[in-house]
Motif scaffolding. Structure first.
Motif: not given
Length: 200
Positions: A66-80, A176-186
């Motif tokens: 698709f002519g994409f790079g790894r930044a596109h992958h990260r965006v797709l992952h987190f929006v998903n 950062d650990r607490g907020p990140i773990e909460k983000l993943i759990a949510r």
């Protein structure tokens, strides 16, 4: 859908400043947390580089189509993982410039992978959702990288997943650990609710 409010500790902080700059001098290989005379963990440092290199390279062939790079992958992952997230939340998670994210988002929107909608309460807000095409691509990436992780965990014996998780969490800056773990759990809870809602 309600906005996702990512906690402020995701914003750039001292850890993003180069170590040499924070110390006011040259980088000392044993400085970060190691006692004087401690042996540098060069082997683990290099293994982390190589493991990450292979881990992120798995989706590269698909991205290149698709002519994409790894930044596109990260965006797709987190929006998903967080449908309806705000652009500002994504900036906090990825810690990239607004200009860099803007370019990547434009390409993903133009090619039909992401839908950018105005917020219901604030029309200036941009809320991000994957299109069905984007969901399929994000799912392909998750499946690909899951297979690599499964192979690695299978070679590590009992409790490998929990030990790996503990190690990775410990690699994150303490504040950062607490907020990140909460983000993943949510995101996990939302995915489970969505699966139950579909009768799956």
């Amino acid at each position: 859908m309600a906005d996702i409010n990512v906690p402020s500790p995701f914003r750039p902080h001292e850890a993003d400043v180069p170590l040499a700059q924070r110390q006011g001098g040259a980088v000392n290989a044993t400085a970060p947390g190691a006692g004087a005379g401690a042996e540098p963990m060069i082997d683990l440092i290099e293994l982390l580089f190589f493991a990450y290199r292979n881990f992120v390279s798995d989706p590269d062939d698909i991205l290149q189509r698709f002519g994409f790079g790894r930044a596109h992958h990260r965006v797709l992952h987190f929006v998903n993982r967080h449908p309806g997230m705000r652009v500002t939340d994504l900036l906090d998670i990825l810690r990239i410039t607004k200009q860099s994210l803007g370019r990547v988002l434009r390409e993903l929107v133009d090619q039909g992978f992401i839908d950018s909608r105005a917020g219901s309460s604030d029309r200036r807000q941009r809320l991000l959702y994957l299109t069905p095409k984007g969901e399929a691509l994000a799912r392909d990436f998750v499946n690909l990288q899951t297979r690599r992780i499964e192979r690695a965990l299978a070679e590590c014996g009992p409790n490998a997943r929990e030990n790996a998780r503990r190690f990775l969490v410990s690699m994150i800056d303490p504040e950062d650990r607490g907020p990140i773990e909460k983000l993943i759990a949510r995101a996990d809870r939302a995915a489970e609710d969505a699966t139950r809602g579909r009768g799956g």
